[in-house]
Design an enzyme around this catalytic site. Structure first.
Site, short mmCIF file in Angstrom:
data_model
loop_
_atom_site.label_atom_id
_atom_site.label_comp_id
_atom_site.label_asym_id
_atom_site.label_seq_id
_atom_site.Cartn_x
_atom_site.Cartn_y
_atom_site.Cartn_z
N PRO A 58 0.13 74.88 18.57
CA PRO A 58 0.27 76.34 18.63
C PRO A 58 0.10 77.00 17.28
CG PRO A 58 2.41 75.26 18.79
CD PRO A 58 1.38 74.19 18.89
N GLU A 80 -1.19 81.06 15.40
CA GLU A 80 -1.35 82.49 15.64
C GLU A 80 -2.85 82.80 15.64
OE1 GLU A 80 0.94 86.37 13.80
OE2 GLU A 80 1.75 84.35 13.45
N PHE A 81 -3.52 82.33 16.68
CA PHE A 81 -4.98 82.39 16.73
C PHE A 81 -5.52 83.81 16.75
CE2 PHE A 81 -4.06 78.28 18.86
CZ PHE A 81 -4.78 77.44 18.03
N PHE A 82 -4.73 84.76 17.22
CA PHE A 82 -5.26 86.09 17.53
C PHE A 82 -4.97 87.13 16.45
CE2 PHE A 82 -4.10 83.84 21.45
CZ PHE A 82 -5.36 83.74 22.04
N GLN A 83 -4.55 86.69 15.28
CA GLN A 83 -4.17 87.65 14.24
C GLN A 83 -5.32 88.07 13.34
OE1 GLN A 83 -1.65 86.20 11.04
NE2 GLN A 83 -2.27 84.08 11.43
#
Length: 269
Positions: free
Chosen positions: A39, A41-44
């Site tokens: 996991p 923070e792929f979308f930051q």
């Protein structure tokens, strides 16, 4: 003892949170198991810069120079050339462990970035956030991390945007960070709006996430992790916490100072 004796087939999960909520403790400990996805923070990352939001991005519309001059400098970036389909493929690849479990983390302020990137996906099924997450991730388990003490959360956030220290205990350079009533009040509002965004999203789509309270995660880490691991469908030993509490005496003093000067500002919007 295993986290669960009745674990179902492992599934993908998305940790939904806001900054400084304790979500990093949760995802890093899950990652350390080696079988609960990777996991991140792929979308930051903004496509225009390939970077996460910079300190000034959190204070758009604020013209108080006494706040703006305390922020850490923004970093320059370069525009991403990744296609939407390549972006999705990379996220799925990098977030998965060999057993097929995918893990990720999403902050509410990042949802416009999800929509922006997802718009170019092949086979896009809609225009809203729910369809975007479905088109990117398929069926996922939602895990909601909430920090009830939003003032403490905002204080931690304010120290981070002054020092660019987002993980671990405050660095030596943290002594340059200064208390600012208005900056903390602004971030309290930002965090309240993020919490409202998540709650509205879940209600609109009939989603019942796995609820994780910051206080429980900090004080009963193994118990909370066991519950989350069970919900993901893994039958593994609960890993030890990957991080320690980052707040210190200075944070506690700032929280007390804020509450003494602005009683009631931490109330929900």
């Amino acid at each position: 003892m295993s986290a669960s004796s009745r674990a179902s087939s492992p599934r993908s999960y998305l940790v939904c949170a806001s900054q400084r909520s304790g979500s990093t403790l949760l995802v890093e400990t899950l990652r350390s198991s080696g079988v609960a996805g990777h996991p991140q923070e792929f979308f930051q990352y903004l496509s225009q810069t390939s970077l996460a939001p910079q300190p000034s991005d959190w204070f758009v519309g604020v013209d108080d120079r006494s706040i703006l001059t305390l922020l850490a400098p923004d970093k320059p970036g370069v525009e991403s050339t990744e296609t939407a389909d390549d972006w999705r493929a990379r996220i799925l690849r990098e977030g998965s462990t060999d057993n097929g479990v995918w893990g990720g983390k999403l902050m509410w302020n990042q949802t416009p970035l999800v929509l922006e990137r997802a718009a170019g996906l092949t086979g896009r099924t809609g225009t809203d956030l729910h369809s975007a997450l479905g088109d990117i991730l398929g069926d996922v388990l939602y895990i909601k991390v909430t920090r009830q003490d939003v003032v403490s959360q905002a204080v931690s956030f304010w120290r981070a945007v002054q020092t660019n220290t987002w993980r671990g205990r405050p660095a030596a350079g943290d002594d340059v960070a200064q208390y600012h009533q208005g900056a903390i009040a602004h971030l309290v509002k930002v965090l309240q709006e993020q919490e409202l965004g998540w709650r509205t999203y879940f209600a609109d789509h009939g989603i019942e996430p796995v609820e994780v309270a910051y206080a429980d995660l900090a004080n009963n880490t193994a118990e909370v992790l066991g519950r989350v691991i069970d919900a993901i469908g893994l039958n593994i030993e609960v890993p030890p916490p990957a991080l320690k509490r980052q707040a210190d005496k200075r944070s506690d003093e700032w929280v007390d100072r804020f509450r003494d000067s602005a009683p009631g500002q931490e109330l929900p919007v």
